[in-house]
Scaffold this motif. Structure first.
Motif, short mmCIF file in Angstrom:
data_model
loop_
_atom_site.label_atom_id
_atom_site.label_comp_id
_atom_site.label_asym_id
_atom_site.label_seq_id
_atom_site.Cartn_x
_atom_site.Cartn_y
_atom_site.Cartn_z
N SER A 132 0.82 -1.20 0.00
CA SER A 132 0.00 0.00 0.00
C SER A 132 0.87 1.26 0.00
N GLY A 133 0.48 2.21 -0.82
CA GLY A 133 1.17 3.51 -0.83
C GLY A 133 2.45 3.57 -1.65
N CYS A 134 2.71 2.54 -2.48
CA CYS A 134 3.99 2.52 -3.21
C CYS A 134 3.91 3.22 -4.56
N LYS A 148 1.38 2.56 -7.12
CA LYS A 148 0.76 1.79 -8.22
C LYS A 148 -0.43 2.53 -8.83
N THR A 149 -1.35 2.94 -7.94
CA THR A 149 -2.56 3.62 -8.42
C THR A 149 -2.20 4.94 -9.10
N THR A 150 -1.25 5.63 -8.54
CA THR A 150 -0.83 6.90 -9.13
C THR A 150 -0.32 6.67 -10.56
N1 LIG Z 1 -4.27 12.98 -4.14
C1 LIG Z 1 -3.18 12.78 -3.39
N2 LIG Z 1 -2.62 13.80 -2.70
C2 LIG Z 1 -1.52 13.60 -1.95
N3 LIG Z 1 -0.89 12.43 -1.81
C3 LIG Z 1 -1.42 11.38 -2.46
C4 LIG Z 1 -2.58 11.50 -3.27
N4 LIG Z 1 -2.86 10.28 -3.80
C5 LIG Z 1 -1.92 9.45 -3.32
N5 LIG Z 1 -1.05 10.09 -2.52
C6 LIG Z 1 0.12 9.51 -1.85
O1 LIG Z 1 0.99 8.98 -2.86
C7 LIG Z 1 1.52 7.73 -2.46
C8 LIG Z 1 1.19 6.68 -3.50
O2 LIG Z 1 -0.20 6.47 -3.51
P1 LIG Z 1 -0.91 5.40 -4.47
O3 LIG Z 1 -2.37 5.51 -4.25
O4 LIG Z 1 -0.38 5.55 -5.83
O5 LIG Z 1 -0.35 4.06 -3.83
P2 LIG Z 1 -0.80 2.57 -4.08
O6 LIG Z 1 0.45 1.81 -4.27
O7 LIG Z 1 -1.78 2.49 -5.17
O8 LIG Z 1 -1.45 2.19 -2.71
P3 LIG Z 1 -2.86 1.52 -2.38
O9 LIG Z 1 -2.72 0.08 -2.74
O10 LIG Z 1 -3.00 1.75 -0.92
O11 LIG Z 1 -3.88 2.27 -3.19
C9 LIG Z 1 0.94 7.43 -1.08
O12 LIG Z 1 1.91 7.77 -0.12
C10 LIG Z 1 -0.27 8.32 -0.99
O13 LIG Z 1 -0.48 8.72 0.35
#
Ligand SMILES: Nc1ncnc2c1ncn2[C@@H]1O[C@H](COP(=O)(O)OP(=O)(O)OP(=O)(O)O)[C@@H](O)[C@H]1O
Length: 349
Positions: free
Chosen positions: A36-38, A40-42
Motif C-alpha cells: 500500500s502507498g507505493c 501503483k494507483t498513481t
Molecule cells: N491525491 C493525493 N494527494 C496527496 N498524496 C497522495 C494522493 N494520492 C496518493 N497520494 C500519496 O501517494 C503515495 C502513492 O499512492 P498510491 O495511491 O499511488 O499508492 P498505491 O500503491 O496504489 O497504494 P494503495 O494500494 O493503498 O492504493 C501514497 O503515499 C499516498 O499517500
C-alpha cells in the motif's frame, strides 16, 4: 505499446513515483504490484489521464499522450469499488458509455447483450438494479461496461479485492480468459502477490515509488533481483547467522559471508530429492517445532541451531513428521538467494 519514459509524479512536495521507465507490450497482461502507498494507483491514474507527471512522458503506440485529455485516450478503467450507477439497471450501466458516444440504439442493444453473455450475465440479470446484485455480479457488470467500449487498454485497480476468496479465484480466471479472448492490453494493480503471479504475463514490483524489478512471474519469483522483491513475493526463510555459519563451514568457508541469505520454503527438503546435485546439497539437523496441515501440503517449522527454518512438503502419502522429531534438512546452495544491501546476485550465476 505503452511506454513510460522517466516519469515522475508529485503530490505537492511529495514524490509518489520516481523515474519510472516501463514498456508494456500489445496484448499483454501487465501487473503493477507492491504494498500500500507505493505508487501503483498513481501510475495507473497517470495512464488514464487523471494525474499528470511532473516530469517525463507517456507514449501510447508511439503517440505522446502525456497531456492528452482523459476522453481522448481510449483507456477504460475498472475500479475496486466498481463505480457503477446503483439506481440504474444492469443493462443501462453497460450501455452508459455507448450512449455518451451517441452510438445508434440498435447497435447499443446488440453490443450490450453480446457483452453480457460474454461475462456470464443472464437476460434476467440485465433487468435488475445493480444494488440487487452480489459483489461478483457487480464486478462482472463493471468489466462488461469497460469492455463494451472496445478500449485500446483496460486498466483495473484492485478489481477483485472486495470479493470473497473463492469468488476472487473464479473471477480472476474469467478475467484472464476475457483479456486473452479480446486480445486487449490490460494493466492491473494489486498488492496481492498470488493474484499477480497467477494472472500476469509480466509484473512490475513497486517499492516506495520506484520499480525494483520487471519480469515474468517466474523471473520475479525465482530470480528476485532485490531483497525487497524476494521478501514481498511469497513466504521465504531468512537464514540467520548460526545457520549461515554452519552452511559456510560445510562449503569450506568464505562462501556465504557478509551478505543476507534467503531460501524459499519449498526449496527446503527433509528427504534427499532427485533435483539436488550431491556436491551442492548441504545438510542441517532440525527439530520439528510446528506442523500445519493444509491438505495438499504441510507447512513445517524446524528449530535449527536456535533459529527457525520453514518448509512446505507436498502431501505424497509418506508418513508426516511429528512435533519433536529430529530430522535431516537439505538445502541446495544454488537455491540460496543472496543479497548485498539492495542489490543481488544468485550464488550460481
Ligand atoms: N491525491 C493525493 N494527494 C496527496 N498524496 C497522495 C494522493 N494520492 C496518493 N497520494 C500519496 O501517494 C503515495 C502513492 O499512492 P498510491 O495511491 O499511488 O499508492 P498505491 O500503491 O496504489 O497504494 P494503495 O494500494 O493503498 O492504493 C501514497 O503515499 C499516498 O499517500
Amino acid at each position: 505499446m505503452i511506454e513510460f519514459k522517466n516519469v515522475q509524479i508529485n503530490y505537492g512536495d511529495f514524490v509518489a513515483v520516481k523515474n519510472l521507465n516501463l514498456n508494456v507490450r500489445e496484448g499483454e497482461f501487465f501487473t503493477l504490484l507492491g504494498p500500500s502507498g507505493c505508487g501503483k494507483t498513481t501510475t495507473l491514474r497517470s495512464l488514464v489521464g487523471f494525474v499528470h507527471p511532473s516530469q517525463g512522458e507517456i507514449f501510447l503506440n508511439g503517440e505522446n499522450i502525456t497531456s492528452l485529455p482523459v476522453e481522448k485516450r481510449e483507456v477504460s478503467m475498472v475500479f475496486q469499488s466498481y463505480a457503477l450507477f446503483p439506481t440504474l439497471d444492469v443493462y443501462e450501466n453497460i450501455a452508459f458509455g455507448l450512449k455518451v458516444k451517441k452510438v445508434p440504439k440498435q447497435e447499443i442493444d446488440r453490443e450490450v447483450r453480446d457483452m453480457a453473455a460474454k461475462v456470464d450475465l443472464s437476460e434476467e440479470q440485465l433487468k435488475k438494479k445493480v444494488s440487487e446484485l452480489s459483489g461478483g455480479q457487480q464486478q462482472r457488470v463493471a468489466i462488461a461496461r469497460a469492455l463494451v467500449l472496445k478500449p485500446r487498454i483496460l486498466v483495473l485497480d484492485e478489481p477483485l479485492s472486495n470479493l470473497d476468496a473463492r469468488l476472487r479465484v473464479q473471477l480472476r480466471r474469467e478475467l484472464k480468459n476475457l483479456q486473452k479472448q479480446f486480445g486487449i492490453t490490460a494493466i492491473y494493480v494489486t498488492h496481492d502477490q498470488e493474484e499477480a503471479l497467477t494472472l500476469s504475463d509480466r509484473i512490475a514490483v513497486f517499492n516506495k515509488g520506484v520499480v525494483e524489478q520487471v519480469g515474468t512471474p517466474k523471473e520475479i519469483y525465482s530470480h528476485s533481483e532485490t531483497e525487497f522483491v524476494c521478501n514481498f513475493i511469497g513466504d521465504i526463510n531468512h537464514l540467520e547467522t548460526p545457520v549461515v555459519k554452519e552452511l559456510n563451514e560445510q562449503m569450506g568457508g568464505g562462501y556465504l559471508e557478509h551478505e543476507r541469505h534467503y531460501v524459499r520454503m519449498e526449496r527446503v527438503h527433509t528427504r534427499q530429492w532427485r533435483g539436488g546435485k550431491e556436491a551442492s546439497v548441504l545438510k542441517l539437523t532440525g527439530r520439528v517445532e510446528d506442523a500445519e496441515f493444509y491438505g495438499v501440503y504441510t507447512k513445517y517449522s524446524f528449530l535449527v541451531n536456535g533459529t527457525v527454518i520453514k518448509s512446505i512438503e507436498r502431501e505424497d502419502g509418506r508418513a508426516p513428521h511429528n512435533i519433536g522429531d529430529e530430522v535431516d534438512i537439505y538445502i541446495d546452495i544454488h537455491d540460496v538467494m543472496t543479497y548485498r544491501e539492495r542489490h543481488s546476485y544468485a550464488v550460481d550465476q
